[in-house]
Design a protein around this motif. Structure first.
Motif, PDB file in Angstrom:
ATOM      1  N   MET A 106       1.405   0.895  -3.071  1.00  0.00           N
ATOM      2  CA  MET A 106       0.881  -0.455  -3.132  1.00  0.00           C
ATOM      3  C   MET A 106       0.343  -0.726  -4.533  1.00  0.00           C
ATOM      4  O   MET A 106      -0.394   0.083  -5.070  1.00  0.00           O
ATOM      5  CB  MET A 106      -0.238  -0.623  -2.103  1.00  0.00           C
ATOM      6  CG  MET A 106      -0.858  -1.998  -2.143  1.00  0.00           C
ATOM      7  SD  MET A 106      -2.205  -2.194  -0.998  1.00  0.00           S
ATOM      8  CE  MET A 106      -1.361  -2.108   0.533  1.00  0.00           C
ATOM      9  N   LYS A 107       0.721  -1.864  -5.066  1.00  0.00           N
ATOM     10  CA  LYS A 107       0.221  -2.258  -6.370  1.00  0.00           C
ATOM     11  C   LYS A 107      -0.935  -3.225  -6.194  1.00  0.00           C
ATOM     12  O   LYS A 107      -0.973  -4.004  -5.253  1.00  0.00           O
ATOM     13  CB  LYS A 107       1.324  -2.912  -7.190  1.00  0.00           C
ATOM     14  CG  LYS A 107       2.451  -1.985  -7.553  1.00  0.00           C
ATOM     15  CD  LYS A 107       3.124  -2.474  -8.808  1.00  0.00           C
ATOM     16  CE  LYS A 107       4.284  -1.580  -9.177  1.00  0.00           C
ATOM     17  NZ  LYS A 107       3.846  -0.300  -9.696  1.00  0.00           N
ATOM     18  N   ILE A 108      -1.898  -3.145  -7.090  1.00  0.00           N
ATOM     19  CA  ILE A 108      -3.011  -4.093  -7.107  1.00  0.00           C
ATOM     20  C   ILE A 108      -2.811  -4.968  -8.334  1.00  0.00           C
ATOM     21  O   ILE A 108      -2.846  -4.477  -9.461  1.00  0.00           O
ATOM     22  CB  ILE A 108      -4.360  -3.366  -7.128  1.00  0.00           C
ATOM     23  CG1 ILE A 108      -4.459  -2.497  -5.898  1.00  0.00           C
ATOM     24  CG2 ILE A 108      -5.507  -4.349  -7.179  1.00  0.00           C
ATOM     25  CD1 ILE A 108      -5.703  -1.678  -5.824  1.00  0.00           C
ATOM     26  N   ARG A 109      -2.555  -6.236  -8.088  1.00  0.00           N
ATOM     27  CA  ARG A 109      -2.054  -7.105  -9.156  1.00  0.00           C
ATOM     28  C   ARG A 109      -2.936  -8.335  -9.309  1.00  0.00           C
ATOM     29  O   ARG A 109      -3.640  -8.742  -8.400  1.00  0.00           O
ATOM     30  CB  ARG A 109      -0.630  -7.573  -8.828  1.00  0.00           C
ATOM     31  CG  ARG A 109       0.397  -6.498  -8.774  1.00  0.00           C
ATOM     32  CD  ARG A 109       0.762  -6.038 -10.144  1.00  0.00           C
ATOM     33  NE  ARG A 109       1.302  -7.126 -10.912  1.00  0.00           N
ATOM     34  CZ  ARG A 109       2.565  -7.269 -11.249  1.00  0.00           C
ATOM     35  NH1 ARG A 109       3.428  -6.349 -10.880  1.00  0.00           N
ATOM     36  NH2 ARG A 109       2.976  -8.293 -11.954  1.00  0.00           N
TER      37      ARG A 109
ATOM     38  N   LYS B 124       2.248 -14.155  -7.021  1.00  0.00           N
ATOM     39  CA  LYS B 124       3.373 -15.078  -6.915  1.00  0.00           C
ATOM     40  C   LYS B 124       4.619 -14.516  -7.574  1.00  0.00           C
ATOM     41  O   LYS B 124       5.738 -14.735  -7.116  1.00  0.00           O
ATOM     42  CB  LYS B 124       2.998 -16.412  -7.554  1.00  0.00           C
ATOM     43  CG  LYS B 124       3.958 -17.523  -7.221  1.00  0.00           C
ATOM     44  CD  LYS B 124       3.380 -18.857  -7.572  1.00  0.00           C
ATOM     45  CE  LYS B 124       2.459 -19.331  -6.467  1.00  0.00           C
ATOM     46  NZ  LYS B 124       2.132 -20.738  -6.597  1.00  0.00           N
ATOM     47  N   SER B 125       4.429 -13.723  -8.625  1.00  0.00           N
ATOM     48  CA  SER B 125       5.583 -13.102  -9.272  1.00  0.00           C
ATOM     49  C   SER B 125       6.201 -12.027  -8.390  1.00  0.00           C
ATOM     50  O   SER B 125       7.412 -11.836  -8.382  1.00  0.00           O
ATOM     51  CB  SER B 125       5.170 -12.515 -10.612  1.00  0.00           C
ATOM     52  OG  SER B 125       4.193 -11.528 -10.422  1.00  0.00           O
ATOM     53  N   LEU B 126       5.361 -11.332  -7.612  1.00  0.00           N
ATOM     54  CA  LEU B 126       5.894 -10.300  -6.721  1.00  0.00           C
ATOM     55  C   LEU B 126       6.601 -10.914  -5.518  1.00  0.00           C
ATOM     56  O   LEU B 126       7.531 -10.321  -4.981  1.00  0.00           O
ATOM     57  CB  LEU B 126       4.767  -9.400  -6.215  1.00  0.00           C
ATOM     58  CG  LEU B 126       4.149  -8.471  -7.231  1.00  0.00           C
ATOM     59  CD1 LEU B 126       3.004  -7.735  -6.603  1.00  0.00           C
ATOM     60  CD2 LEU B 126       5.172  -7.506  -7.760  1.00  0.00           C
ATOM     61  N   LYS B 127       6.157 -12.095  -5.121  1.00  0.00           N
ATOM     62  CA  LYS B 127       6.788 -12.757  -3.983  1.00  0.00           C
ATOM     63  C   LYS B 127       8.230 -13.130  -4.307  1.00  0.00           C
ATOM     64  O   LYS B 127       9.099 -13.118  -3.449  1.00  0.00           O
ATOM     65  CB  LYS B 127       5.982 -13.994  -3.625  1.00  0.00           C
ATOM     66  CG  LYS B 127       6.494 -14.759  -2.448  1.00  0.00           C
ATOM     67  CD  LYS B 127       5.601 -15.952  -2.186  1.00  0.00           C
ATOM     68  CE  LYS B 127       6.109 -16.750  -1.001  1.00  0.00           C
ATOM     69  NZ  LYS B 127       7.344 -17.453  -1.333  1.00  0.00           N
ATOM     70  N   SER B 128       8.504 -13.417  -5.564  1.00  0.00           N
ATOM     71  CA  SER B 128       9.843 -13.862  -5.932  1.00  0.00           C
ATOM     72  C   SER B 128      10.806 -12.701  -6.139  1.00  0.00           C
ATOM     73  O   SER B 128      11.978 -12.926  -6.423  1.00  0.00           O
ATOM     74  CB  SER B 128       9.768 -14.695  -7.208  1.00  0.00           C
ATOM     75  OG  SER B 128       9.237 -13.916  -8.260  1.00  0.00           O
TER      76      SER B 128
ATOM     77  N   CYS C 210       9.645 -11.315   1.184  1.00  0.00           N
ATOM     78  CA  CYS C 210       8.234 -11.081   0.894  1.00  0.00           C
ATOM     79  C   CYS C 210       7.391 -12.208   1.470  1.00  0.00           C
ATOM     80  O   CYS C 210       7.741 -13.383   1.366  1.00  0.00           O
ATOM     81  CB  CYS C 210       8.001 -10.991  -0.610  1.00  0.00           C
ATOM     82  SG  CYS C 210       8.542  -9.449  -1.321  1.00  0.00           S
ATOM     83  N   ARG C 211       6.253 -11.820   2.038  1.00  0.00           N
ATOM     84  CA  ARG C 211       5.323 -12.794   2.596  1.00  0.00           C
ATOM     85  C   ARG C 211       3.953 -12.565   1.973  1.00  0.00           C
ATOM     86  O   ARG C 211       3.524 -11.427   1.813  1.00  0.00           O
ATOM     87  CB  ARG C 211       5.188 -12.607   4.114  1.00  0.00           C
ATOM     88  CG  ARG C 211       6.493 -12.686   4.857  1.00  0.00           C
ATOM     89  CD  ARG C 211       6.673 -14.014   5.529  1.00  0.00           C
ATOM     90  NE  ARG C 211       7.896 -14.064   6.279  1.00  0.00           N
ATOM     91  CZ  ARG C 211       9.023 -14.603   5.801  1.00  0.00           C
ATOM     92  NH1 ARG C 211       9.061 -15.071   4.578  1.00  0.00           N
ATOM     93  NH2 ARG C 211      10.095 -14.643   6.541  1.00  0.00           N
TER      94      ARG C 211
ATOM     95  N   LYS D 170       4.965  -3.951  -1.715  1.00  0.00           N
ATOM     96  CA  LYS D 170       3.643  -4.168  -1.140  1.00  0.00           C
ATOM     97  C   LYS D 170       2.673  -4.359  -2.294  1.00  0.00           C
ATOM     98  O   LYS D 170       2.756  -3.669  -3.303  1.00  0.00           O
ATOM     99  CB  LYS D 170       3.179  -2.957  -0.328  1.00  0.00           C
ATOM    100  CG  LYS D 170       3.911  -2.776   0.961  1.00  0.00           C
ATOM    101  CD  LYS D 170       3.271  -1.704   1.798  1.00  0.00           C
ATOM    102  CE  LYS D 170       3.453  -0.344   1.171  1.00  0.00           C
ATOM    103  NZ  LYS D 170       3.116   0.749   2.078  1.00  0.00           N
ATOM    104  N   ALA D 171       1.737  -5.295  -2.133  1.00  0.00           N
ATOM    105  CA  ALA D 171       0.756  -5.523  -3.180  1.00  0.00           C
ATOM    106  C   ALA D 171      -0.511  -6.082  -2.557  1.00  0.00           C
ATOM    107  O   ALA D 171      -0.497  -6.658  -1.478  1.00  0.00           O
ATOM    108  CB  ALA D 171       1.293  -6.488  -4.236  1.00  0.00           C
ATOM    109  N   ARG D 172      -1.607  -5.900  -3.302  1.00  0.00           N
ATOM    110  CA  ARG D 172      -2.902  -6.385  -2.840  1.00  0.00           C
ATOM    111  C   ARG D 172      -3.591  -7.086  -4.007  1.00  0.00           C
ATOM    112  O   ARG D 172      -3.423  -6.685  -5.152  1.00  0.00           O
ATOM    113  CB  ARG D 172      -3.758  -5.225  -2.362  1.00  0.00           C
ATOM    114  CG  ARG D 172      -5.009  -5.680  -1.627  1.00  0.00           C
ATOM    115  CD  ARG D 172      -5.934  -4.526  -1.424  1.00  0.00           C
ATOM    116  NE  ARG D 172      -6.823  -4.421  -2.564  1.00  0.00           N
ATOM    117  CZ  ARG D 172      -7.616  -3.386  -2.810  1.00  0.00           C
ATOM    118  NH1 ARG D 172      -7.617  -2.372  -1.990  1.00  0.00           N
ATOM    119  NH2 ARG D 172      -8.399  -3.366  -3.846  1.00  0.00           N
ATOM    120  N   GLN D 173      -4.369  -8.098  -3.682  1.00  0.00           N
ATOM    121  CA  GLN D 173      -5.175  -8.774  -4.682  1.00  0.00           C
ATOM    122  C   GLN D 173      -6.561  -8.983  -4.109  1.00  0.00           C
ATOM    123  O   GLN D 173      -6.717  -9.409  -2.983  1.00  0.00           O
ATOM    124  CB  GLN D 173      -4.542 -10.127  -5.036  1.00  0.00           C
ATOM    125  CG  GLN D 173      -5.283 -10.873  -6.117  1.00  0.00           C
ATOM    126  CD  GLN D 173      -4.600 -12.181  -6.441  1.00  0.00           C
ATOM    127  OE1 GLN D 173      -3.705 -12.601  -5.738  1.00  0.00           O
ATOM    128  NE2 GLN D 173      -5.026 -12.814  -7.496  1.00  0.00           N
TER     129      GLN D 173
END
Length: 41
Positions: free
Chosen positions: A1-4, A8-12, A17-18, A37-40
């Motif tokens: 999992m990335k923390i970014r 919005k860039s990861l969704k594209s 991706c949701r 997978k990412a978390r903010q």
């Protein structure tokens, strides 16, 4: 999992991706390709 900073860039990156908000955190999850997978927050 990335923390970014920007999710919005990861969704594209993939069409499945949701962006989902849980417990004050924002997540990008993908049911078909679980690499994305990412978390903010």
């Amino acid at each position: 999992m990335k923390i970014r900073n920007s999710l919005k860039s990861l969704k594209s990156r993939h069409r499945d991706c949701r962006v989902i908000r849980r417990r004050g955190r924002t997540y990008v999850i993908n049911k078909t390709n679980r690499r994305f997978k990412a978390r903010q927050g």
